[in-house]
Design an enzyme around this catalytic site. Structure first.
Site, PDB file in Angstrom:
ATOM      1  N   SER A 101     -18.024  79.878  35.075  1.00 12.56           N
ATOM      2  CA  SER A 101     -18.285  79.388  33.729  1.00 12.56           C
ATOM      3  C   SER A 101     -18.435  80.536  32.729  1.00 12.56           C
ATOM      4  CB  SER A 101     -19.525  78.504  33.787  1.00 12.56           C
ATOM      5  OG  SER A 101     -19.626  77.735  32.638  1.00 12.56           O
ATOM      6  N   ASP A 245     -15.495  78.784  26.703  1.00  8.06           N
ATOM      7  CA  ASP A 245     -15.822  79.712  27.787  1.00  8.06           C
ATOM      8  C   ASP A 245     -14.670  79.636  28.803  1.00  8.06           C
ATOM      9  OD1 ASP A 245     -16.328  77.272  28.946  1.00  8.06           O
ATOM     10  OD2 ASP A 245     -18.159  77.917  29.953  1.00  8.06           O
ATOM     11  N   ASP A 247     -14.071  78.296  31.590  1.00  9.98           N
ATOM     12  CA  ASP A 247     -13.685  77.047  32.251  1.00  9.98           C
ATOM     13  C   ASP A 247     -13.703  75.853  31.307  1.00  9.98           C
ATOM     14  OD1 ASP A 247     -16.477  76.873  32.171  1.00  9.98           O
ATOM     15  OD2 ASP A 247     -16.524  75.636  33.990  1.00  9.98           O
ATOM     16  N   ASP A 249     -15.754  74.184  29.509  1.00 11.09           N
ATOM     17  CA  ASP A 249     -16.759  73.134  29.347  1.00 11.09           C
ATOM     18  C   ASP A 249     -17.622  73.374  28.106  1.00 11.09           C
ATOM     19  OD1 ASP A 249     -18.126  75.250  30.507  1.00 11.09           O
ATOM     20  OD2 ASP A 249     -19.103  74.061  32.058  1.00 11.09           O
TER      21      ASP A 249
END
Lengths: 454, 458
Positions: A101, A245, A247, A249
Site C-alpha cells: 500500500s 498510493d 495500490d 486504495d
C-alpha cells in the site's frame, strides 16, 4: 534500538515487511499455504501492485496456494479495490493482493481477503494466524494440486462499471473537466488515466503513470510527497488533481493552486455527496476529523467510530449497515454500494459528480465545510512504551473523556480531541490532535509531544 | 510412508506430506542460489508431471529473491537444460523431474556452469548450505527476472544435427514411446524440422502417465514392443520422463535388455574414438569388459550415482574417454560434453545400424549373451558391514571391489564364466540391492546363496 526490529510484521493487515532478509519467499509461500488451507480447495484471486518484488512474491504465493490445493487466478497488476471486487463477484474462496500500500518501495505485503472480497475480520484473522503458526498446512499430493489461470482484462471493467452506475456519468462528461493525476507509477498507472479520460471525459494531465518504473516519490500521497503534482496543477491550470498510493486504495485531492485538501475534507465531501442521495449511518475511524460528524448532522445521520484500519472500519460498517464510511486520516473512502473496500475510483467519481452537480470548483466545495484544526505526528515505536504513554496522557488530562478502543483517544466537551496509538503497519506511534481553534490545537499537540518525547 | 530422500542426487519424493513439498522447492532454490560461485542466470525446466508447476513457482521465487535471473524452458528435457546452460553461459541449472519414477513423484536435480551434474564435493556443499539455512537474500531492488525461452529445444536439435548425419538417419521408421514425458515435444520438432518419421505413442503431456516412465525391457514389453512389427518399424525406443535414458525393442518386436545399450555403443564408438576408456558403475554388465577388449579399450568402474561418474570424468582428460554410462540406458558421449542424453543415444544406435547395415536384432545377436539376476532385501543398516565382510570371505580366492557396497568377481568354474555379484544399499529406496551376473546362463545358485545370506542379515 536495533534497526532490525519490526522490519517484519504479521498482524492486522496480513504479513508485511522489508523484502530481502525479512519478507522472504519461504515466508510468503508458507503464509499463502496457510491461507489456502484456511479457504479450502477452490479458486483464489491473486494480484499485485507494481513493486519490484511483486513478481518474486507472486511466484512464492502461487506455489503456496497450489500446494494447498487452490486454483490460482492471476489478475496481474491491479488496484487493491479491483482485486477485492473481483473476488466477491466471481465466487472465489478468497484473494491475495501483493502490496504494501502506502509503505516505502522496499516493503511488500500480503493483503488477505475472504470470499466476500473483504479483509478478514478479527476472529478469522486470529484463526488464520493460529493455523500459520501451527504449520499444519494442506500439502496436496500430485493429483490434488491446484491449477494456474490468468484473467487480466475483466476485473477492471467490472470495477469501473460498478462505480459509474453510482454517479451521473453524462453530466460529468459534459463538463469535460481539466484534471490531473499522479499515479506514483503504481497499480493505477494504466487504469486511472483510462478511467478519467475515456470513462469520465476529462482532459487529463498525467504524471508518474509508467508501471515499469520505480515510485518517483514517497508512496504515501501527502503534501510533502506531491510537489510534482502541485507543480503540474500550477503549470496547466487543471481544475482538480488526484493522487493515488501504489495500490490505488487511497486518494489525495489537490486544488487548482496545487495545495492538497485535507484527507478528512475529501472524505467529508464524499460523505456529503452520498448522504444527500441515500441518508444512513456513517462509520469512520477514531482518528478521523469531527468534520464528518458535522456533515452527517446536516443530513440528520449518525456517525459511529472504529479502531484504525480498513478491516476495523468495514467490520463496524457491516454491524451498523452504514451507507458510507472511511478513514479520513489516510484518504480511504468506503462505499458499500460499490464494495466494502477503500476505493480511490469511487472518490474521484463522486467528487467530479459533485462539481458537475453544483457547478462549484473543488476549492469552493471545500470552503463550505466547517473548519477544524488538526495536526498529527509520528515517532518511532519502542516496545513497552505505549502503555506508559497512555497512562501518562490520561493522567495529564483528567478533564477529558477517554476512549480506549485503539490506543487512547481523549475527547473534551468542546469537541477537541487527542489520539495516541501504535501503527498497525509500521514501527511507529502516531499522535493526532484536533480542535476548532488553531491555538488550542497547538497547545494540545505540544502537551502530547512532551509526553511522547519524555 | 514417508518417501522424501535428500541426498547428493538432489531432493526426491512423492509430492505431498512426508515427501517433496513447496518448502523443498523454496529452500533448495535458495540454497542453490547461495551455492553458485559464478554470476549469471539459472536455467530451469520441468517434465509434464502435474506437480511441476507448483515446484517451479517455488523454485523461481527463491532464485529471484536471491537476485538470480531465471531462464525458464517450460516443459523440456534434462539434456536440453544442460545444453542451454552452456549456450546461455548460465551459472547453473535445475531440472524438475523424477525421471523414471511414477507420476506422483517429483525431484529437483542440480547442474553446474558446464551443464554437468554436480561433483560429490559440490553436492555436499549444497547440502550443507541447505541444512545451515543461511540463504543469500538480494536487496529488494536487486531481485531477478524471469525469461521464458521457447527456442531452447530448437537450438538443441541444431546442435544434434551438426553431430549426426540426419540424412542417413531419417530413413528409419521408428516407433517411440514417449512415456508422456519431455521427449514428445522434442521428437515432434525433429519430425517437423528435419523430416524424420518417428511414430510417437504416449505423447500427450497432461501430467498423466500411461505407464511408469522407466527404461527397462519390462516396460518396453508393455505397449511399445507389440507395436513394432505391425507398424513395420525398424525399431522401437522408449524414453523416461526427462529423456536422459532410453530403452529399445528390435525390429522383431523383442525388448532388449537396458544393460545392452552401453556395450553396443562402446562397440560402435571405441574404434571411432581417440579415447579408450568406457566409464561405468560397478553394477553394470561384464559384457562391457568383453566388448572393450575387442577394441583395445578399458573399462573404469566407479560407485553407482551420477556424482561419482562426474568425479571420475573430472579425474580424466576428456580425450581419454570414449563414453560413459549406466546400465539404465543413460549414456554420455564426449561430443555432447558428457550429458546423459537418451535422444543422442537413440540416434547413435540408429547410426550404428546404418554404418553396419544391419537391423537391430542382428546387432543385439552379435553381443555375447550375459544373464543378470536382480533382487532387493529390506534394510537393516547396522548389520550391513557384517554382511559385506561375510560375503567378501565366503567365496575363496576372488576379486573384491569395495567402492560402493561390495562387488565380487569370481574365477570361472563352479559359478559359471565371468560370474560376479554386487551387494549395495540403494540411494533412493530403503533396500539392499543384490545383482548377480554370468556369461551365458544365469548364475541362479550364486544369486540364491547371496540373497539368502543377505536376508539373514535383514
Amino acid at each position: 534500538m536495533s534497526k532490525r526490529e519490526h522490519l517484519l510484521k504479521i498482524g492486522v493487515s496480513g504479513i508485511r515487511g522489508v523484502v530481502g532478509e525479512f519478507l522472504t519467499p519461504a515466508l510468503a509461500c508458507a503464509f499463502a499455504q496457510a491461507f489456502g488451507t484456511y479457504t479450502g480447495r477452490g479458486r483464489v484471486i491473486l494480484g499485485r501492485d507494481t513493486r519490484s518484488s511483486g513478481p518474486m512474491l507472486e511466484h512464492a504465493v502461487t506455489c503456496g496456494l497450489l500446494s494447498a490445493g487452490c486454483d490460482v487466478v492471476q489478475v496481474g497488476v491491479l488496484p487493491t479495490p479491483t482485486i477485492q471486487m473481483y473476488v466477491a463477484a466471481t465466487g472465489a474462496l478468497g484473494g491475495i493482493a501483493l502490496t504494501a500500500s502506502h509503505n516505502p518501495p522496499e516493503y511488500n505485503a500480503l493483503k488477505l481477503f475472504n470470499e466476500q472480497g473483504q479483509f478478514f475480520n478479527h476472529y478469522e484473522r486470529g484463526e488464520l494466524i493460529d493455523l500459520f503458526h501451527q504449520g499444519e498446512f494442506t500439502d496436496a499430493g500430485n493429483f490434488g494440486l491446484g491449477s494456474i489461470s490468468q484473467e487480466y482484462s475483466t476485473p477492471a471493467r467490472m470495477h469501473f462499471d460498478r462505480v459509474l452506475k453510482c454517479v451521473n456519468r453524462d453530466r460529468i462528461r459534459q463538463r469535460n473537466f481539466h484534471a490531473a493525476i499522479d499515479a506514483v507509477n503504481g497499480a493505477g498507472s494504466i487504469l486511472t488515466p483510462h478511467f478519467l479520460e475515456q470513462e469520465l471525459g476529462c482532459r487529463l494531465e498525467a504524471i508518474s503513470v509508467d508501471p515499469t518504473q520505480p515510485f518517483p516519490r514517497e508512496a504515501e500521497p501527502t503534501p510533502q510527497s506531491l510537489g510534482d503534482l502541485k507543480e503540474l496543477m500550477k503549470r496547466t491550470g487543471a481544475e482538480i488533481g488526484f493522487a493515488q498510493d501504489p495500490d490505488g486504495d487511497r486518494l489525495a485531492v489537490a486544488k487548482p493552486d496545487g495545495t492538497l485538501l485535507d484527507n478528512d475534507e475529501v472524505l467529508a465531501l464524499v460523505v456529503d455527496a452520498v448522504l444527500s442521495r441515500m441518508p444512513g449511518n456513517v462509520v469512520v475511524n477514531l482518528t478521523s476529523s469531527s468534520v464528518i460528524d458535522e456533515v452527517a448532522a446536516w443530513h440528520g445521520c449518525k456517525v459511529f467510530r472504529s479502531a484504525v484500519g480498513e478491516a476495523n472500519v468495514v467490520e463496524r460498517m457491516l454491524a451498523h449497515k452504514a451507507v458510507i464510511g472511511g478513514e479520513g486520516s489516510n484518504g480511504g473512502i468506503i462505499f458499500p454500494t460499490v464494495h466494502y473496500c477503500r476505493d480511490s475510483y469511487t472518490g474521484m467519481a463522486f467528487l467530479l459528480d459533485r462539481m458537475a452537480e453544483t457547478g462549484l470548483g473543488i476549492t469552493e466545495l471545500a470552503a463550505r465545510l466547517p473548519k477544524f484544526y488538526r495536526v498529527s505526528t509520528k515517532v518511532p515505536f519502542q516496545h513497552g512504551r505505549l502503555a506508559g504513554i497512555i497512562q501518562a496522557t490520561e493522567a495529564r488530562f483528567p478533564d477529558a473523556k477517554a476512549d480506549r478502543t485503539d490506543g487512547l483517544k481523549l475527547i473534551w466537551p468542546d469537541g477537541a480531541w487527542l489520539h495516541v496509538r501504535g501503527s498497525n503497519t509500521e514501527p511507529l506511534m502516531r499522535l493526532s490532535v484536533e480542535s476548532r481553534d488553531a491555538e488550542r490545537t497547538q497547545v494540545l499537540m505540544k502537551a502530547g509531544t512532551d509526553i511522547l518525547g519524555s | 510412508m514417508a518417501s522424501l530422500r535428500i541426498s547428493q542426487v538432489g531432493v526426491r519424493g512423492v509430492v505431498g506430506r512426508g515427501g517433496i513439498t513447496a518448502s523443498h522447492a523454496l529452500d533448495f532454490g535458495a540454497a542453490f542460489a547461495t551455492f553458485l560461485a559464478t554470476d549469471g542466470p539459472v536455467v530451469i525446466a520441468r517434465d509434464p508431471r502435474a506437480s511441476g508447476l507448483m515446484l517451479r513457482e517455488g523454485l523461481v521465487a527463491a532464485l529471484l529473491a536471491a537476485g538470480r535471473d531465471v531462464i525458464d524452458l517450460g516443459i523440456a528435457s534434462t539434456p536440453v537444460i544442460q545444453h542451454t546452460i552452456r549456450q546461455r553461459q548460465a551459472a547453473g541449472g535445475v531440472s524438475i523431474s523424477a525421471s523414471h519414477n511414477a507420476a506422483e513423484w517429483n525431484a529437483l536435480k542440480f547442474f553446474g556452469p558446464l551443464g554437468t551434474y554436480l561433483t560429490t564435493a559440490e553436492a555436499d556443499e549444497l547440502l550443507d548450505i541447505y541444512h545451515l539455512r543461511r540463504f543469500y537474500a538480494a536487496p529488494w531492488n536487486k531481485l531477478g527476472r524471469v525469461e521464458m525461452d521457447s527456442s531452447a529445444i530448437d537450438r538443441y536439435l541444431d546442435e544434434l544435427s551438426e553431430v549426426f548425419h540426419f540424412d542417413r538417419l531419417r530413413q528409419f521408421r521408428v516407433v517411440v514411446d514417449c512415456s508422456n514425458g519431455t521427449s514428445s515435444r522434442i521428437l515432434r520438432r525433429l519430425n517437423e524440422r528435419f523430416g524424420f518419421s518417428l511414430i510417437l505413442i504416449n505423447a500427450t503431456m497432461d501430467g498423466r502417465f500411461a505407464h511408469e516412465p522407466s527404461t527397462s525391457a519390462r516396460v518396453v514389453g508393455l505397449q511399445l514392443a507389440p507395436l513394432v512389427q505391425p507398424l513395420s518399424a525398424d525399431a522401437g525406443f522408449l524414453f523416461d520422463a526427462d529423456s536422459d535414458r532410453v530403452a529399445f525393442a528390435t525390429e522383431l518386436g523383442e525388448p532388449a535388455s537396458e544393460e545392452l545399450i552401453l556395450p553396443m555403443l562402446a562397440d560402435y564408438l571405441l574404434p571411432r574414438s581417440e579415447g579408450k576408456i568406457v566409464l561405468t558403475n560397478i553394477s553394470t554388465t561384464s559384457l562391457n569388459e568383453e566388448v572393450a577388449g575387442w577394441h583395445g579399450g578399458k573399462v573404469v568402474r566407479v560407485p553407482v550415482g551420477r556424482n561419482a561418474a562426474i568425479d571420475a570424468l573430472n579425474a580424466h582428460r576428456p580425450e581419454q574417454i570414449a563414453l560413459a554410462g549406466e546400465g539404465t540406458g543413460a549414456v554420455m558421449m564426449p561430443q555432447f560434453r558428457f550429458v546423459y542424453d537418451g535422444i543422442a543415444t537413440m540416434l547413435t544406435l540408429l547410426e550404428k545400424c546404418a554404418a553396419q547395415q544391419q537391423p537391430l536384432s542382428q546387432l543385439v545377436a552379435a553381443m555375447p549373451g550375459y544373464s543378470m539376476l536382480k533382487g532387493e532385501v529390506p534394510l537393516s543398516r547396522h548389520k550391513i558391514p557384517q554382511l559385506l565382510e561375510l560375503l567378501a570371505t565366503s567365496f575363496g580366492e576372488v576379486s573384491i571391489n569395495r567402492q560402493d557396497g561390495l562387488r565380487v568377481d569370481l574365477p570361472s568354474g563352479r559359478w559359471g564364466q565371468n560370474a560376479w555379484f554386487h551387494v549395495r544399499v540403494s540411494q533412493t529406496e530403503p533396500f539392499v540391492r543384490v545383482i548377480a551376473e554370468a556369461r551365458g546362463t544365469a548364475p541362479r545358485d550364486l544369486f540364491d546363496e547371496v540373497m539368502e545370506t543377505t536376508r539373514a542379515h535383514a
